[in-house]
Design an enzyme around this catalytic site. Structure first.
Site, PDB file in Angstrom:
ATOM      1  N   CYS A  58       0.838  -1.198   0.000  1.00  0.00           N
ATOM      2  CA  CYS A  58       0.000   0.000   0.000  1.00  0.00           C
ATOM      3  C   CYS A  58       0.883   1.263   0.000  1.00  0.00           C
ATOM      4  O   CYS A  58       1.747   1.380  -0.856  1.00  0.00           O
ATOM      5  CB  CYS A  58      -0.984  -0.048   1.167  1.00  0.00           C
ATOM      6  SG  CYS A  58      -2.208   1.258   1.109  1.00  0.00           S
ATOM      7  N   ASP A  63      -9.504  -4.920  -5.778  1.00  0.00           N
ATOM      8  CA  ASP A  63      -9.070  -3.910  -4.807  1.00  0.00           C
ATOM      9  C   ASP A  63      -9.889  -2.625  -4.992  1.00  0.00           C
ATOM     10  O   ASP A  63      -9.838  -2.002  -6.047  1.00  0.00           O
ATOM     11  CB  ASP A  63      -7.581  -3.629  -5.035  1.00  0.00           C
ATOM     12  CG  ASP A  63      -6.938  -2.894  -3.868  1.00  0.00           C
ATOM     13  OD1 ASP A  63      -7.674  -2.245  -3.109  1.00  0.00           O
ATOM     14  OD2 ASP A  63      -5.713  -2.972  -3.729  1.00  0.00           O
ATOM     15  N   HIS A  71      -7.821  -5.658  -1.268  1.00  0.00           N
ATOM     16  CA  HIS A  71      -6.613  -4.935  -0.837  1.00  0.00           C
ATOM     17  C   HIS A  71      -5.872  -5.657   0.303  1.00  0.00           C
ATOM     18  O   HIS A  71      -4.652  -5.788   0.269  1.00  0.00           O
ATOM     19  CB  HIS A  71      -7.043  -3.545  -0.381  1.00  0.00           C
ATOM     20  CG  HIS A  71      -5.927  -2.591  -0.164  1.00  0.00           C
ATOM     21  ND1 HIS A  71      -5.207  -2.039  -1.190  1.00  0.00           N
ATOM     22  CD2 HIS A  71      -5.408  -2.078   0.981  1.00  0.00           C
ATOM     23  CE1 HIS A  71      -4.295  -1.223  -0.687  1.00  0.00           C
ATOM     24  NE2 HIS A  71      -4.398  -1.236   0.624  1.00  0.00           N
TER      25      HIS A  71
END
Lengths: 367, 111
Positions: free
Chosen positions: A155, A312, A341
């Site tokens: 991320c 995601d 995610h």
């Protein structure tokens, strides 16, 4: 005569017994439900030690479980996002990415950025990429006596890792794994976050001015609002339906413990994320400068494994794909995984899909 | 072997209710996800955030100033004092880290 009476009483009481049993079970389930919502699960259990600290940041080394002769030569550094706790990578024994990699013979290190206080409100990506991460890498190299290392960024940790790899290509980074990396914001219609922050009325300066650091509650609510029914309703209904299934309940509890552990984001970093990345897409446009140095993705030469989660909703695939044509790496691979995610790394299927693929790719490049 | 398609048991009212709930939940989830991804939601959210900040910020600032003045009057350290102290500590930590790096270099050159 007595036998007939007994058999009658049995038929009369048994429906009541069933109701009572169900009632009792429901009460018990409710108690478990409440406990799961209010108490923390035991997480981050893989043995580790702190080998470096700076401000709130800590570098952990996980205790190797494989004999030195069988270990991979190149150490692996894990870099997680700055607005969540990093122990999602080591969620619970038997279902921990860290534990998996340690058992596969990697020398694993984890960078925990820590929880920013009011004194950290001016921390920007410039600081994370050019002040903190180089110091972590220096410590890692001196501790392991290895001139090369691998890095896995997830991320916003992947965003930080990518910028570092582009700015310091000669620091010894051999392999770079990016997980759900938010890098390319050219599609302004992709994903809720992009839409929200690009609205003309949305002003990150006002948020930072009001709060200093952006409260974790605000970030958490934003992430949950992207899928409101799933996060605020289905999540709890599913738990209730599976409350007698111990393995599902344990998995849910560990994940919920991580989800509830919210932390603020440094104000300046938040402002920079919204303005320079989400709005102006400077990294991809080639106009991003950190401490006066232009971030040129073409200078990223490390072997690259870019993992994308097909479903995601936080980092839509289009935000990660575009980087493949811009980096200077000769050895690069785009890997798509079914899942969301977080699910691709911490979900039930991760240990059968994402982790073995990452191990296979990294293992072949770590000796 | 192909699986038989699931047919709802009409004699099981709870099963039917569960199916109804599941299918409705799915539609509801889809509709809500579409809604939060819309321009109108983005606008409403930004405006409500602005309104909330416009209302609360002056009060928060007033509270912070009052607290700060009270602490100063009582000769007690304020949040700003702690912030400045923490920043200085971080600077010292960085210098120590630089020294650690130099020490490592010296040790390496001796090997």
């Amino acid at each position: 005569m007595t036998e007939t009476m007994n058999s009658n009483s049995k038929t009369l009481t048994s429906p009541f017994e069933d109701v009572c049993r169900q009632w009792h079970q429901s009460a018990k389930n409710l108690e478990v439900f409440n406990e799961l919502l209010t108490r923390d699960a035991k997480i981050a259990q893989t043995p580790k030690q702190v080998i470096w600290t700076l401000n709130k940041a800590k570098l952990y080394r996980y205790t190797p479980q494989v004999h030195e002769d069988q270990r991979h030569r190149i150490p692996l550094l894990l870099v997680f996002a700055i607005m969540n706790r990093p122990y999602v990578l080591d969620l619970r024994p038997g279902h921990s990415f860290v534990e998996y990699m340690v058992n596969k013979g990697y020398d694993v290190y984890l960078l925990d950025w820590g929880i920013p206080g009011p004194e950290d409100r001016d921390l920007k990506y410039d600081d994370y990429v050019l002040e903190y991460l180089p110091r972590v890498v220096r410590k890692l190299k001196s501790y392991t006596r290895s001139n090369e290392f691998s890095m896995l960024g997830w991320c916003l940790g992947a965003l930080i890792s990518t910028m570092y790899a582009s700015l310091r290509p000669d620091d010894g980074l051999k392999n770079l794994i990016l997980l759900t990396a938010p890098l390319d914001f050219s599609d302004k219609e992709a994903g809720g976050f992009t839409k929200w922050v690009n609205h003309p009325s949305f002003d990150p300066d006002r948020v930072v001015e009001a709060f200093g650091n952006v409260p974790g509650e605000m970030i958490d609510a934003g992430a949950k609002m992207l899928k409101p029914v799933e996060n605020y309703v289905s999540n709890y209904i599913n738990l209730w339906e599976n409350i007698e299934d111990t393995s599902r309940v344990e998995a849910w509890h560990a994940m919920n413990t991580w989800v509830r552990d919210i932390i603020p984001m440094a104000g300046a970093g938040y402002r920079q994320l919204i303005t320079e990345f989400y709005k102006e897409n400077r990294l991809i446009e080639g106009t991003l400068e950190l401490r006066g140095e232009r971030v040129d993705l073409g200078r990223l030469r490390a072997n690259l494994f870019n993992v994308i989660a097909e479903s995601d909703h936080i980092t839509p695939p289009c935000q990660s794909e575009g980087v493949m044509d811009l980096v200077g790496s000769q050895d690069k691979e785009l890997f798509r995984v079914r899942g969301g995610h977080i699910g691709i790394m911490a979900g039930r299927g991760a240990e059968k899909s994402t982790w073995p693929q990452m191990d296979a790719w990294l293992g072949a490049r770590s000796d | 072997m192909s699986e038989k398609p699931e047919t709802p048991n009409v004699f099981d009212p709870f099963g039917m209710m569960k199916n109804m709930r599941d299918s409705n939940m799915e539609n509801w989830a889809k509709a809500m996800t579409e809604f939060v991804n819309s321009d109108s939601f983005a606008a409403a959210q930004a405006e409500s955030l602005n309104a909330m900040l416009a209302t609360s910020t002056p009060f928060r600032k007033l509270l912070e100033e009052t607290l700060s003045k009270s602490m100063q009057a009582l000769k007690l350290p304020t949040t700003d004092d702690f912030v400045r102290l923490a920043e200085r500590l971080t600077n010292i930590e960085m210098r120590l880290d630089d020294m650690d790096a130099k020490l490592d270099q010296c040790l390496e050159s001796q090997h």
